[in-house]
Write an enzyme that holds these catalytic residues in place. Structure first.
Site, PDB file in Angstrom:
ATOM      1  N   ASN A  86      31.871  40.304  40.472  1.00 44.80           N
ATOM      2  CA  ASN A  86      30.793  40.066  41.576  1.00 44.80           C
ATOM      3  C   ASN A  86      29.855  41.396  41.232  1.00 44.80           C
ATOM      4  OD1 ASN A  86      32.405  38.258  43.376  1.00 44.80           O
ATOM      5  ND2 ASN A  86      33.592  39.898  44.152  1.00 44.80           N
ATOM      6  N   HIS A  99      34.020  44.782  36.562  1.00 42.30           N
ATOM      7  CA  HIS A  99      35.702  44.247  36.266  1.00 42.30           C
ATOM      8  C   HIS A  99      35.371  43.179  36.637  1.00 42.30           C
ATOM      9  CE1 HIS A  99      34.877  44.981  40.978  1.00 42.30           C
ATOM     10  NE2 HIS A  99      35.635  43.771  41.356  1.00 42.30           N
ATOM     11  N   MET A 100      36.345  42.113  36.277  1.00 42.61           N
ATOM     12  CA  MET A 100      36.371  40.575  35.890  1.00 42.61           C
ATOM     13  C   MET A 100      37.957  40.496  37.018  1.00 42.61           C
ATOM     14  SD  MET A 100      35.898  38.270  32.521  1.00 42.61           S
ATOM     15  CE  MET A 100      34.475  38.547  32.587  1.00 42.61           C
TER      16      MET A 100
END
Ligand code: AMP
Length: 113
Positions: A86, A99-100
């Site tokens: 996001n 972040h993933m």
């Protein structure tokens, strides 16, 4: 240090850590949206994908490789999974530290937004 992910990285607050190396850490999401929901996070505080410089972009490849290995370790590689990054307010990013998300372990919705 107000960033929640920086606090997990430094050990100030606990996280269920499933991977760490010199550049990247991964821990389980505190509010999992799927049976497997892991966050893959660079140790360096990078705010969002849109802020990355050309040199910093390579971290995404490293994070993707870790997601692939974690999916194998968690046993969801064959069934399939989803990777989500996001970015910014309209992208649904709440924590301003890149972040993933690795999501899997159930049939995920075909909705993309
Ligand atoms: P995003 O909406 O992409 O910024 O996702 C942020 C994610 O961080 C959400 O899925 C949260 O549930 C998760 N999260 C927030 N605080 C923590 C925490 N202390 N430990 C683990 N996950 C967290």
């Amino acid at each position: 240090m107000s960033c929640i992910f920086c606090q997990i990285i430094s050990g100030k607050i606990p996280g269920e850590i499933v991977h760490q190396d010199d550049e990247v850490i991964a821990f389980r999401d505190i509010n999992p949206r799927a049976p497997i929901h892991i966050l893959i996070v660079p140790r360096k505080h990078l705010a969002a994908l849109s802020d990355l410089t050309e040199e910093e972009l390579s971290i995404l490849g490293k994070m993707g490789g870790i997601a692939k290995k974690l999916a194998e370790r968690e046993g969801i590689s064959e069934r399939g999974y989803r990777i989500v990054v996001n970015c910014g307010a309209e992208g649904g990013q709440v924590v301003p530290h890149l972040h993933m998300h690795l999501l899997g372990g159930r049939q995920l919705s075909d909705e993309m937004g």
